[in-house]
Structures are given as structure tokens and as C-alpha cells.
Design an enzyme around this catalytic site. Structure first.
Site, PDB file in Angstrom:
ATOM      1  N   ASP A 138       0.944  -1.626   0.064  1.00 44.57           N
ATOM      2  CA  ASP A 138      -0.226  -0.085   0.068  1.00 44.57           C
ATOM      3  C   ASP A 138       1.007   1.057   0.494  1.00 44.57           C
ATOM      4  OD1 ASP A 138      -1.936   2.004  -0.032  1.00 44.57           O
ATOM      5  OD2 ASP A 138      -2.714   0.692   1.497  1.00 44.57           O
TER       6      ASP A 138
HETATM    7  C1  NOJ Z   1      -3.773   4.070   0.643  1.00 46.79           C
HETATM    8  C2  NOJ Z   1      -5.355   3.371   0.329  1.00 46.79           C
HETATM    9  O1  NOJ Z   1      -5.038   2.274   1.426  1.00 46.79           O
HETATM   10  C3  NOJ Z   1      -5.272   2.356  -0.577  1.00 46.79           C
HETATM   11  O2  NOJ Z   1      -6.646   1.341  -0.656  1.00 46.79           O
HETATM   12  C4  NOJ Z   1      -5.457   2.355  -2.406  1.00 46.79           C
HETATM   13  O3  NOJ Z   1      -5.644   1.898  -3.303  1.00 46.79           O
HETATM   14  C5  NOJ Z   1      -3.618   3.222  -1.817  1.00 46.79           C
HETATM   15  N1  NOJ Z   1      -4.045   4.682  -1.022  1.00 46.79           N
HETATM   16  C6  NOJ Z   1      -3.381   4.319  -3.563  1.00 46.79           C
HETATM   17  O4  NOJ Z   1      -3.440   5.177  -3.864  1.00 46.79           O
END
Ligand code: NOJ
Length: 749
Positions: free
Chosen positions: A282
Site C-alpha cells: 500500500d
Molecule cells: C492508500 C489506500 O489504503 C489504498 O487502498 C489505495 O489503493 C492506495 N492508497 C493508492 O491510492
């Protein structure tokens, strides 16, 4: 192995999917050869470059230079086809080996045409709605060159304080597995190779929804057994449905951050499930292992992530900087890097990016086209839940001449789209006010007086004006709820009641003596016990997206009939959280109902009130149980019949019963089948959803409904941490929700 898993996924989802084997999940021998040939030509630096994902800096020249150097494998947040092609040209024509970049974007519940938030879609209990929503999103997103989305989010979410419950399919592992697998199919289509396919990403792996206290990013403490029984099945189903990628989660579970968790990434995902796609971190979750106190510095971060099984890091740039030295020192083996790069190249080949890297810049726009809007409207119709309908206020009949449209969500084009909308344009949103005027303005007079202009508004003068205007109407439609910003990532709430002066607005409306219909658009199940009492009817649509207005207008006037059911328990009070239907029994089960605290005698004896696991001031009673929802018609359930009451572990139990539409509307009922394993080597949930189906009946029509339940589906991770069916007695319910129905019993030998 793959085929067996695919068949299992088909069974899991009954006959809802056409079980045509999609080709994106098979290890294609040709592709494997190409991957090996390419890998053999790559320098260590080029390999590591593939493992690096950046977020667009906005500067094409700067990014192109990095791409040409072979330092970037994927870019997120570019959505302009001309710019996407420029970046792709740098990769294909400007880098030594011509490896295309993979363009990613969070396309969560629609790209331009916004569908209901995933929690809303889950209320439809209709995988076809989820598949279709994801397909539309993929067609629109791929038209600008996006070939990878970070969805579906299939975290089991049992805490409505958690803002990200909006993005989930709710509290149930089986419902989430079915809806998540359908989304994977929708995003990826029949073949990843198709230019309209976008790679899905099962996220967040794993346990993120169990964040302590519902506070985002918080730690989790899920035992291996609970992981396997509750949190992993939706991911296993997504893998079996062919999800091309997985994302690690932010949380540390039992002390180990997911991004450094070898057990879940290597042992379970690769080892047990045979996943061969990309594992991406993530956003910055690799480097956040330093904050967790799990890694000392960037070098430690890179070593721990890659050795644990991460293939690509999102934005934290530790791999490019640290891996060359780590390989030199032997702390990360080059064979481990090779494996990660194989996974990345494999997905790029499967997506057809090498053959067809560019997006057609001259294609007519597919955004908001008629079919997409129609699909989005269907999704709202199916996902809206009728929670109350006293005196059959709904649907509005021909006796209604004047309606008052009130409340902050009646005309909130931005907020009705909900969280995670980066690309949807609010000027395309059709609000309830606009739709009621356009579709029903010739049949009824419409008075619009919002009272409050946004959900946190506390304007008393507005309330007074709204109540005065509403007094002139035959029926009041109060559009209440939450602004989009009140749910989603990092938007948890400790208090999940209606914000601002919405309750006071409702009280003033109720005081007019006119029937009040509350229509609630929110990112979570709110604590609305009092507001339900104040209303004659309640429709809950979560955040319904672009087509919320027309769908709600048709539901209000009876052109469509509500069929949604709650994908998550509605609690009475936030202090009851977590409260979910599939809980275990305690040794002293909670009793229903409580005596008001005021009635407790002074100096009452320590044990005078008995001992059970309730609160003294709140019973464990829910506001609405999981699986609950009304219709404009009524359904009657015949007594179910079992094909046998003694079964072997490889048998299939057939459960049949007659469902009758006993009311006046053609309508759809979501029928649910629950099971309880009465005594086992470890305690089991009091009920677990095992099957559901949507049945549409005309007024007066009856139909035999049959479920097939392979006894193998009763397996769980037992005391020896083995997935087995344990012999013994089981209870089974066929019911309209998780609290109704009479149990039948059967025995497994
Ligand atoms: C953080 C989030 O937790 C995740 O779900 C998302 O896909 C990513 N950022 C990318 O934006």
C-alpha cells in the site's frame, strides 16, 4: 489445481456466474517463455526498476527520463490518454528493453459513472450488479490508458466507526467473497488481454478491517484461526477468480506489519493458494514499517518487504535505492528479485501491454454513456434498503398531490457520490431533487426547502423554514445522511449518529403531522434508532453515486420496488460495536432487553441482576440485523425440506422450500441460508451465511427455491489448525434475514 479452484469459486457463487474459465489466471506457457527470455536480458538495476511504482509527479519529461533509465515499472494517478501515451513511449521506445509501464488508478466504484459505494452494492446481494459495475468502470478507465485498479477492497468490516467500511462489502465473509469475486471478473473481463480489461487488486491483505477501535491504520490482533476462518476466505475467492494483483495492508497483525509478513505473503498466498501475480505494497506502507518499529531504516525496509514476498513498492522508493547493495551483501538473493520481476512481467504480458501498449487517443468517449448510466441506476435500485414502511406510506400513490423535498442530501451532487471518487464529475450527478422534478414533476407539485444545506449544518432558521414549507405538502421526503468526506480512508468517526442538526430537522418535520419518509445516503450504517422512530418510512441507499436521483425517484413512486438487505448490522448505540450476527456464544449468553438503569434499586446486591454478557444500559438488541430489508410486497416462506438429515462429508445437501409473493407488487426477495455447527473442537459462530439468492415473483406467484450445499462447505479451521468438516449436529435456517426463521437440524457422519 487451477481448475479445481475455479470450480470451487463457481460453486461458491452458485450459478450466478457463467463458469466459463477465464484465461487470465492460467500460466500460459508462451507467456512464461517470454518472461524468462526477457528476464535473462535484464540487469539487476533494470529488474529492481520494475519493482518500483511511483505516483505521477505531473512532470512528463522528468518521469520519462526515469522510465528510460529503467527505474520505473508502474505509475499511478495518470488519467490523460495523451500523457499516458507519452510515458508509454518513453518506456517502449526509449528504454533499453522496451518494457511497458503499467498505469494504475484507484477506480473503486466507478471511474466517471459512479456506482453505489461497495457497501451499497453489497446490499444488493447480487454479484451481477457488482460485476457489471466493475465492468463499466473498467471500460471507462481503460479508455484513458488505466490498466490496473486497486479494487476490490474485500476486508471484512465489523466496525461502522471505521471510515473504510464504505469501501467494503460489509461484515460477512461469504457475502464479501461472492461480491469480491464478481468485481474481479468485472474489472478483468473474460481476458486480461482485452484492451478494456484492467487488472484487479485484492486488498488490503490482510485483516485491515479489524483495526482496533475502528481507527484507521490501527493495529489488529487476529489469531491465525480467525484469520483463516474470517479474514482470508474473501481473498482466497478473489485469487481463485483470477485477481491479477494483491495489495498488502497498513496494519500490523499480532506484531507483524502485512508488508513484512512472510506467513501471509509467501506461505498462504503463494504457497497454499498458488498466486502468481503481483503483490504491491500500500502507499508507503513499506517505509511505514519504520514507524511500526519493525524496520530500522530504508535498507531494513527493503530487505524485509522483499524477503517477505512483496514484488512492487508503492511510492516509497526504498527498493531502487537499497536493493542493489542488499543483493551484493547477500541479504536479498537475486533469485528472490527474479521471482518478483517474473510476477510483474507476467501480469504485463497477460494484459497484452507488450503487443498493444498505447491507448487510442481518438476513440469517442465512453464516459456516462446510456448503458453505463442505466447500469448505475439498476445498481441503486437493487442496493437501496427499505428499513421501515408504516401504513404503506411508500410507494407514494396517486392521492399524493404535493411533496416537500427537504434535507441536505436532496441536492448534493458531490456528496451522493461518496468516498473514493477521483474522476467522477459532479456535474453529471443526477440528484433526487433534479430527478423528482424531471421524472415526476408533471404528476406532483414539488416544494423544495432543504432546511440544512450540508450534513453538518446547524442552521435553526433553515429548519424553521423547511418545517413551514413542509406543512403545505401531503408527504415529506427528507434526504439525510453524511457528506462524502465523513467516510473513507482516514475518516473514522467515534460518533456515528447523524451530524449537524439533522435530527432536529426531522423532529420539526414530524411535528407537522405529515407523513415523513427519510431517505438516508451515508458511507456506513449510522445509529439512527431515534430517526427511524420519527419517520414513517426509511429508505437507506448508502452513497448511491451518479444515478442516485432517478433510482430513488422510481423507488419512491413504486416504479421500482426495494429489494436490498443490510450487508452489515445496524447497531442502536455506538457503544455496542462490534456487534455482528456471526458472533460466538458466551458461557452466559446475553439476554435481550434491559431494565432502565433508573429502576435499579439503591445498594442492589452484587448478583441481584443475574449474570450475563449484556451491558446494563443497553441490551444486545440491534437496530436492524444483518440481511434485513423490507419490500412493498410481502413474502411468505414455506417450511424448508432437507434432502437428507444424515449426510456424509462428501454429500451435497439440498434444501428446498416454497416462496410466495403474498402482496401486490412484483418484487425480489433475497433468501438466505444460514448454518450453525452446534458442537465442535473450537467454538463456532451462532450462525453463518452459506448461500443466498434473489428470487423475483409476481403478485400471488409461488416458486420452489432450492439451495445446494456441499457438506464440504461446512469445513472450518479447527483445533489442530486443519480445515475440516467435523462430524456432528448442525442447525440450518432458511430465512429473510439473520434473525428470523426456525432451525432445522441435520447430522454429518
Ligand atoms: C492508500 C489506500 O489504503 C489504498 O487502498 C489505495 O489503493 C492506495 N492508497 C493508492 O491510492
Amino acid at each position: 489445481m487451477r481448475t479445481t479452484k475455479f470450480l470451487a469459486a463457481c460453486l461458491l457463487t452458485l450459478s450466478v456466474f457463467s463458469c466459463k474459465q477465464p484465461d487470465y489466471n492460467s500460466k500460459d506457457a508462451e507467456i512464461e517463455k517470454k518472461v524468462e527470455a526477457l528476464l535473462s536480458k535484464m540487469t539487476l538495476e533494470e529488474k529492481i526498476g520494475q519493482m518500483n511504482q511511483i505516483s505521477s509527479s505531473g512532470n512528463i519529461e522528468e518521469m520519462s527520463e526515469l522510465i528510460k533509465k529503467g527505474e520505473i515499472g508502474s505509475i499511478l494517478n495518470e488519467v490523460d490518454p495523451v500523457r499516458v501515451n507519452q510515458l508509454q513511449r518513453a518506456a517502449v521506445e526509449g528504454s533499453r528493453l522496451g518494457i511497458p509501464v503499467l498505469i494504475a488508478r484507484d477506480v473503486i466504484h466507478g471511474f466517471k459513472t459512479i456506482f453505489p459505494i461497495p457497501l451499497g452494492q453489497a446490499a444488493s446481494f447480487d454479484p451481477e450488479i457488482a460485476r457489471e459495475g466493475a465492468r463499466v468502470a473498467a471500460v471507462e478507465a481503460s479508455s484513458v490508458g488505466v490498466r490496473w485498479t486497486f479494487a476490490p477492497m474485500i476486508d471484512i468490516s465489523r466496525d461502522p466507526r471505521w471510515g473504510r467500511i464504505a469501501e467494503s462489502c460489509g461484515e460477512d465473509p461469504y457475502l464479501t467473497a461472492v461480491m469480491g469475486a464478481a468485481m474481479v471478473k468485472g474489472f478483468q473481463g473474460d481476458s486480461l488481454n482485452d484492451p478494456t480489461a484492467i487488472a484487479a487488486c485484492a486488498k488490503h491483505f490482510v485483516g485491515y478491517g479489524a483495526a482496533e477501535g475502528g481507527r484507521d491504520y490501527n493495529s489488529t490482533f487476529i489469531s491465525e484461526r480467525n484469520l483463516r476462518n474470517i479474514y482470508l476466505p474473501s481473498f482466497e475467492a478473489a485469487e481463485a477468480a483470477g485477481a491479477a494483483t494483491f495489495m498488502t495492508s497498513f496494519n500490523d497483525n499480532d506484531g507483524v506489519p502485512s508488508t513484512g509478513n512472510k506467513f501471509i505473503l509467501r506461505d498462504v498466498l503463494r504457497g497454499e493458494w498458488g498466486f502468481d501475480g503481483i503483490v504491491v505494497t500500500d502507499w508507503n506502507s513499506a517505509r511505514e514499517m519504520i514507524n511500526h518499529g519493525f524496520a530500522a531504516d530504508d535498507k531494513d525496509v527493503a530487505e524485509k518487504s522483499v524477503n517477505a514476498g512483496v514484488d512492487m513498492e508503492m511510492v516509497s522508493y526504498t527498493f531502487v535505492k537499497q536493493l542493489p547493495e542488499l543483493v551484493k551483501e547477500g541479504k536479498v538473493k537475486e533469485s528472490v528479485i527474479d521471482e518478483a520481476v517474473r510476477n510483474i512481467l507476467r501480469v504485463k504480458f497477460r494484459l497484452g501491454l507488450f503487443d498493444n501498449p498505447y491507448v487510442d487517443e481518438n476513440k469517442p468517449s465512453v464516459f456516462y454513456n446510456k448503458e453505463h448510466l442505466a447500469a448505475a441506476k439498476r445498481a441503486v435500485e437493487e442496493s437501496t434498503i427499505l428499513l421501515k414502511n408504516e401504513n404503506a406510506v411508500l410507494p407514494l400513490g396517486s392521492n399524493v398531490r404535493t411533496i416537500a423535498v427537504v434535507g441536505p442530501m436532496a441536492n448534493a451532487p458531490h456528496d451522493q457520490m461518496g468516498t473514493w471518487v477521483f474522476d467522477g464529475d459532479k456535474t453529471h450527478t443526477q440528484t433526487p431533487l433534479a430527478a423528482l422534478k424531471a421524472m415526476y414533476g408533471d404528476k406532483v407539485n414539488i416544494i423544495y426547502e432543504p432546511g440544512l444545506t450540508f450534513s453538518r449544518d446547524t442552521n435553526a432558521e433553515g429548519i424553521r423554514k423547511a418545517a413551514a414549507a413542509a406543512a403545505r405538502a401531503d408527504v415529506i421526503l427528507a434526504f439525510l445522511g453524511e457528506e462524502a468526506i465523513l467516510s473513507g480512508e482516514a475518516h473514522s468517526l467515534a460518533d456515528i449518529s447523524l451530524k449537524g442538526a439533522q435530527t432536529q430537522l426531522l423532529e420539526a418535520l414530524e411535528n407537522t403531522g405529515k407523513p415523513v419518509v427519510s431517505i438516508i445516503m451515508a458511507g456506513r450504517p449510522l445509529t439512527i434508532a431515534h430517526e427511524v422512530e420519527l419517520s414513517d418510512a426509511v429508505l437507506y441507499s448508502f452513497h448511491p453515486g451518479t444515478m442516485g436521483g432517478p433510482a430513488l425517484a422510481d423507488l419512491i413512486f413504486g416504479k421500482a420496488v426495494p429489494s436490498g438487505k443490510t450487508p452489515v448490522t445496524f447497531v442502536q448505540h455506538v457503544g455496542q460495536v462490534p456487534l455482528y450476527y456471526a458472533h460466538h456464544n458466551t458461557g452466559r449468553p446475553a439476554r435481550k432487553g434491559v431494565k432502565p438503569l433508573a429502576e435499579l434499586p439503591l445498594e442492589a446486591g452484587q448478583t441481584s441482576e443475574g449474570s450475563n454478557s449484556s451491558y446494563m444500559d443497553y441490551s444486545v438488541e440491534l437496530l436492524f440485523p444483518f440481511g434485513y430489508g423490507l419490500s412493498y410486497t410481502t413474502f411468505s416462506y414455506g417450511t424448508p425440506k432437507l434432502s437428507a438429515t444424515e449426510l456424509a462429508k462428501n454429500d451435497v445437501l439440498k434444501v428446498s422450500f416454497e416462496l410466495a409473493n403474498t402482496g401486490k407488487y412484483e418484487a425480489t426477495e433475497i433468501v438466505q441460508l444460514y448454518v450453525q455447527d452446534k458442537v465442535a473442537s473450537v467454538t463456532r459462530p451462532v450462525k453463518e451465511l452459506k448461500r443466498f439468492t434473489r428470487v423475483t415473483l409476481k403478485p400471488g406467484e409461488k416458486r420452489m427455491v432450492e439451495f445446494e450445499l456441499p457438506i464440504a462447505d461446512l469445513a472450518f479451521w479447527n483445533i489442530d489448525m486443519k480445515k475440516v468438516v467435523e462430524p456432528g449436529e448442525f442447525a440450518l435456517w432458511v430465512a429473510a434475514d439473520s434473525e428470523s426463521g426456525e432451525p432445522l437440524t441435520f447430522t454429518v457422519k
